[in-house]
Design a protein around this motif. Sequence first.
Motif, PDB file in Angstrom:
ATOM      1  N   LEU A 130       0.908  -0.960   0.273  1.00 27.44           N
ATOM      2  CA  LEU A 130      -0.145   0.046  -0.035  1.00 27.44           C
ATOM      3  C   LEU A 130       1.028   1.125   0.111  1.00 27.44           C
ATOM      4  N   TYR A 131       0.755   2.014  -1.050  1.00 29.55           N
ATOM      5  CA  TYR A 131       1.640   3.149  -1.126  1.00 29.55           C
ATOM      6  C   TYR A 131       0.667   4.557  -1.449  1.00 29.55           C
ATOM      7  N   HIS A 132       1.609   5.740  -0.923  1.00 34.39           N
ATOM      8  CA  HIS A 132       0.882   6.996  -1.097  1.00 34.39           C
ATOM      9  C   HIS A 132       1.073   7.586  -2.581  1.00 34.39           C
ATOM     10  N   SER A 133       1.915   7.000  -3.182  1.00 35.67           N
ATOM     11  CA  SER A 133       2.354   7.662  -4.530  1.00 35.67           C
ATOM     12  C   SER A 133       2.920   6.624  -5.474  1.00 35.67           C
ATOM     13  N   GLN A 134       2.900   6.897  -6.792  1.00 34.01           N
ATOM     14  CA  GLN A 134       3.438   6.100  -7.832  1.00 34.01           C
ATOM     15  C   GLN A 134       5.050   5.923  -7.365  1.00 34.01           C
ATOM     16  N   ARG A 135       5.752   7.070  -7.230  1.00 35.28           N
ATOM     17  CA  ARG A 135       7.093   6.962  -6.888  1.00 35.28           C
ATOM     18  C   ARG A 135       7.475   6.113  -5.828  1.00 35.28           C
ATOM     19  N   ASP A 136       6.656   6.122  -4.570  1.00 32.65           N
ATOM     20  CA  ASP A 136       6.772   5.139  -3.619  1.00 32.65           C
ATOM     21  C   ASP A 136       6.827   3.596  -3.979  1.00 32.65           C
ATOM     22  N   ALA A 137       5.683   3.337  -4.720  1.00 33.14           N
ATOM     23  CA  ALA A 137       5.563   1.998  -5.243  1.00 33.14           C
ATOM     24  C   ALA A 137       6.517   1.695  -6.065  1.00 33.14           C
ATOM     25  N   GLN A 138       6.933   2.458  -7.146  1.00 28.30           N
ATOM     26  CA  GLN A 138       7.967   2.012  -7.990  1.00 28.30           C
ATOM     27  C   GLN A 138       9.337   1.716  -7.172  1.00 28.30           C
ATOM     28  N   LYS A 139       9.676   2.652  -6.119  1.00 28.09           N
ATOM     29  CA  LYS A 139      10.834   2.556  -5.465  1.00 28.09           C
ATOM     30  C   LYS A 139      10.745   1.059  -4.722  1.00 28.09           C
ATOM     31  N   ALA A 140       9.520   0.809  -4.216  1.00 32.53           N
ATOM     32  CA  ALA A 140       9.544  -0.666  -3.357  1.00 32.53           C
ATOM     33  C   ALA A 140       9.584  -1.723  -4.418  1.00 32.53           C
ATOM     34  N   LEU A 141       9.091  -1.703  -5.505  1.00 30.07           N
ATOM     35  CA  LEU A 141       9.109  -2.702  -6.613  1.00 30.07           C
ATOM     36  C   LEU A 141      10.742  -2.936  -6.967  1.00 30.07           C
ATOM     37  N   ARG A 142      11.170  -1.759  -7.318  1.00 26.19           N
ATOM     38  CA  ARG A 142      12.775  -1.704  -7.490  1.00 26.19           C
ATOM     39  C   ARG A 142      13.722  -2.721  -6.574  1.00 26.19           C
ATOM     40  N   SER A 143      13.420  -2.173  -5.184  1.00 29.40           N
ATOM     41  CA  SER A 143      14.199  -2.839  -4.129  1.00 29.40           C
ATOM     42  C   SER A 143      13.688  -4.485  -3.975  1.00 29.40           C
ATOM     43  N   ILE A 144      12.528  -4.898  -4.326  1.00 22.99           N
ATOM     44  CA  ILE A 144      12.194  -6.281  -4.383  1.00 22.99           C
ATOM     45  C   ILE A 144      12.972  -6.986  -5.609  1.00 22.99           C
ATOM     46  N   ALA A 145      13.042  -6.238  -6.825  1.00 22.42           N
ATOM     47  CA  ALA A 145      13.745  -6.681  -7.938  1.00 22.42           C
ATOM     48  C   ALA A 145      15.262  -6.827  -7.465  1.00 22.42           C
ATOM     49  N   ASP A 146      15.765  -5.902  -7.123  1.00 24.00           N
ATOM     50  CA  ASP A 146      17.484  -6.032  -6.489  1.00 24.00           C
ATOM     51  C   ASP A 146      17.567  -7.320  -5.705  1.00 24.00           C
ATOM     52  N   GLN A 147      16.699  -7.348  -4.571  1.00 23.96           N
ATOM     53  CA  GLN A 147      16.876  -8.669  -3.670  1.00 23.96           C
ATOM     54  C   GLN A 147      16.728  -9.928  -4.166  1.00 23.96           C
ATOM     55  N   ASN A 148      15.933  -9.939  -5.311  1.00 25.34           N
ATOM     56  CA  ASN A 148      15.327 -11.288  -5.773  1.00 25.34           C
ATOM     57  C   ASN A 148      15.678 -11.625  -7.101  1.00 25.34           C
ATOM     58  N   GLN A 149      16.642 -10.941  -7.584  1.00 26.89           N
ATOM     59  CA  GLN A 149      17.380 -10.854  -8.972  1.00 26.89           C
ATOM     60  C   GLN A 149      16.121 -10.873 -10.258  1.00 26.89           C
ATOM     61  N   LEU A 150      15.193 -10.197 -10.210  1.00 31.09           N
ATOM     62  CA  LEU A 150      14.101 -10.182 -10.999  1.00 31.09           C
ATOM     63  C   LEU A 150      14.271  -9.117 -12.130  1.00 31.09           C
ATOM     64  N   CYS A 151      13.550  -9.365 -13.347  1.00 30.76           N
ATOM     65  CA  CYS A 151      13.963  -8.605 -14.390  1.00 30.76           C
ATOM     66  C   CYS A 151      13.262  -7.363 -14.538  1.00 30.76           C
ATOM     67  N   LEU A 152      13.990  -6.330 -14.564  1.00 36.20           N
ATOM     68  CA  LEU A 152      13.567  -4.825 -14.685  1.00 36.20           C
ATOM     69  C   LEU A 152      12.746  -4.593 -15.687  1.00 36.20           C
ATOM     70  N   SER A 153      12.645  -5.178 -16.856  1.00 40.31           N
ATOM     71  CA  SER A 153      12.078  -4.933 -18.077  1.00 40.31           C
ATOM     72  C   SER A 153      10.683  -5.664 -18.010  1.00 40.31           C
ATOM     73  N   VAL A 154      10.638  -6.878 -17.593  1.00 48.50           N
ATOM     74  CA  VAL A 154       9.524  -7.368 -17.426  1.00 48.50           C
ATOM     75  C   VAL A 154       8.736  -6.979 -16.183  1.00 48.50           C
ATOM     76  N   LEU A 155       9.274  -6.448 -15.137  1.00 44.74           N
ATOM     77  CA  LEU A 155       8.453  -5.626 -14.322  1.00 44.74           C
ATOM     78  C   LEU A 155       7.900  -4.401 -14.661  1.00 44.74           C
ATOM     79  N   GLY A 156       8.420  -4.102 -15.715  1.00 41.27           N
ATOM     80  CA  GLY A 156       7.825  -2.653 -16.362  1.00 41.27           C
ATOM     81  C   GLY A 156       8.532  -1.533 -15.576  1.00 41.27           C
ATOM     82  N   ILE A 157       9.724  -1.566 -14.852  1.00 41.93           N
ATOM     83  CA  ILE A 157      10.518  -0.609 -14.339  1.00 41.93           C
ATOM     84  C   ILE A 157      11.447   0.113 -15.425  1.00 41.93           C
TER      85      ILE A 157
END
Length: 460
Positions: free
Chosen positions: A321-348
């Motif tokens: 649950l996020y108060h802005s798109q920026r906060d949501a994308q920052k959290a998703l990027r952190s998840i990607a970094d921690q789990n070796q997920l693809c930034l392109s597939v995630l839409g980042i």
Amino acid sequence: MLTSTQPRLAFVDLETTGTNATVDRITEIGIVLVDENGVRQWSQLIQPQTRIPAFIEQLTGITNAMVAEAPHFEAVAEELAALLQGYLFIAHNARFDYGFLKNEFKRSGLTFQPTVLCTVKLSRALFPEHKHHNLDSLIQRHGLTVTGRHRALADAQLIYQFWQQIHLTHDPVIIADTVKSLIGRSSLPSNIDRTLVDDLPESPGVYLFYGENDLPLYIGKSTNIRQRVLSHFSADHSLSKEMSLSQQLRRIDWIETAGELGALLMEAKLIKTLQPIHNRRLRRKNALCAWQLQQQAEHLHPVLTWADDLDFGVQDNLYGLYHSQRDAQKALRSIADQNQLCLSVLGIEKTPKGRPCFAQQLKKCKGVCIGQEKPASHAARLLMAMNKLKLATWSYSGAMGIQEGDELHVIDHWCYLGTAKNEAEVYDLLGSSRPAFDRDTYLILSKALKKPVRLIHIDK
């Protein structure tokens, strides 16, 4: 006898017609004064202007006949005020004695604002190994000499004896430090009447600070309203926020609740409604967004969804649950970094098909973007990582009530409808429209429901 550098002491006890300081009245006052000139005593029977109940006559020995010709309190008010001026007011269960005197002085048109020390609290602080600290327990524990009980001067003398006794058994520095901590008076804002602050309850609830023109300044909650409100002012010289709050404050209001959960829910609701200027974090409204996992072609993608478009109270498959798109994308990027997920597939980031994303070039992506990892494997790892952020689904068929004391907190799909004390109030709440999904309320309720609580299903 005290030295000129030590505080003057007034050991005070009262006898009264009952226990309610706003309704009952004083029948006798006893004081032991200790200062640089030595020890002296003052006592006076008071005509309470109401009858003394029979059981009080039996307890104290003070009869209606004894006080018939005694002066009214207002007749001795000025003498008493002058007598206590500049003395540390010491009493056993001091809130009782101080409360009665404060109300009597107020009726007489005088302000009474002494520094107060409670010897019950002092005894607890110095003798924490003991369970009981009433006057009878102190008499037995310290071998105090009893000349009478439930007479004002005799009990004031017992309090003085206790004071003398602790100075025989404890280091004076320890006593002084303990007293200082117990009488640590808050520096009250100049626009707040001391008598109002004294009325603050020592119970759970919400307190509201108002400024000029009843502008909401701040809303807080506590399991002890009085203690929390006073803590604001004890810090007002060291914290700029508290100093600003003290300077603006004109009025204090409060709402008592049955417990901590009610206080938390009420605070979140009032802050969103009144928008006090000093509650910056909680006053944010429902510009909420969350990730929703959607299957698109062969890949599982996180798609940002907004509470304005979906009812988060009923929607499944929401993460974070996020108060802005920026906060949501920052959290998703952190998840990607921690789990070796693809930034392109995630839409980042936008990467041409078949080309490695930036993370893959840094060996932080397992290569789903260039065919080195199967989409199903990447989707499984994404789902596992996001599950830590998954919003709990409302698992009940309708509204539920959480019992707390004599109150029932009515909730429906993670939304707080209000608190009721009877069946009629419950159905009034059910008849109102459900409020918008609120992040703070959701977090409060989801945490509360993980604990043992009494849940009641409510049929509309």
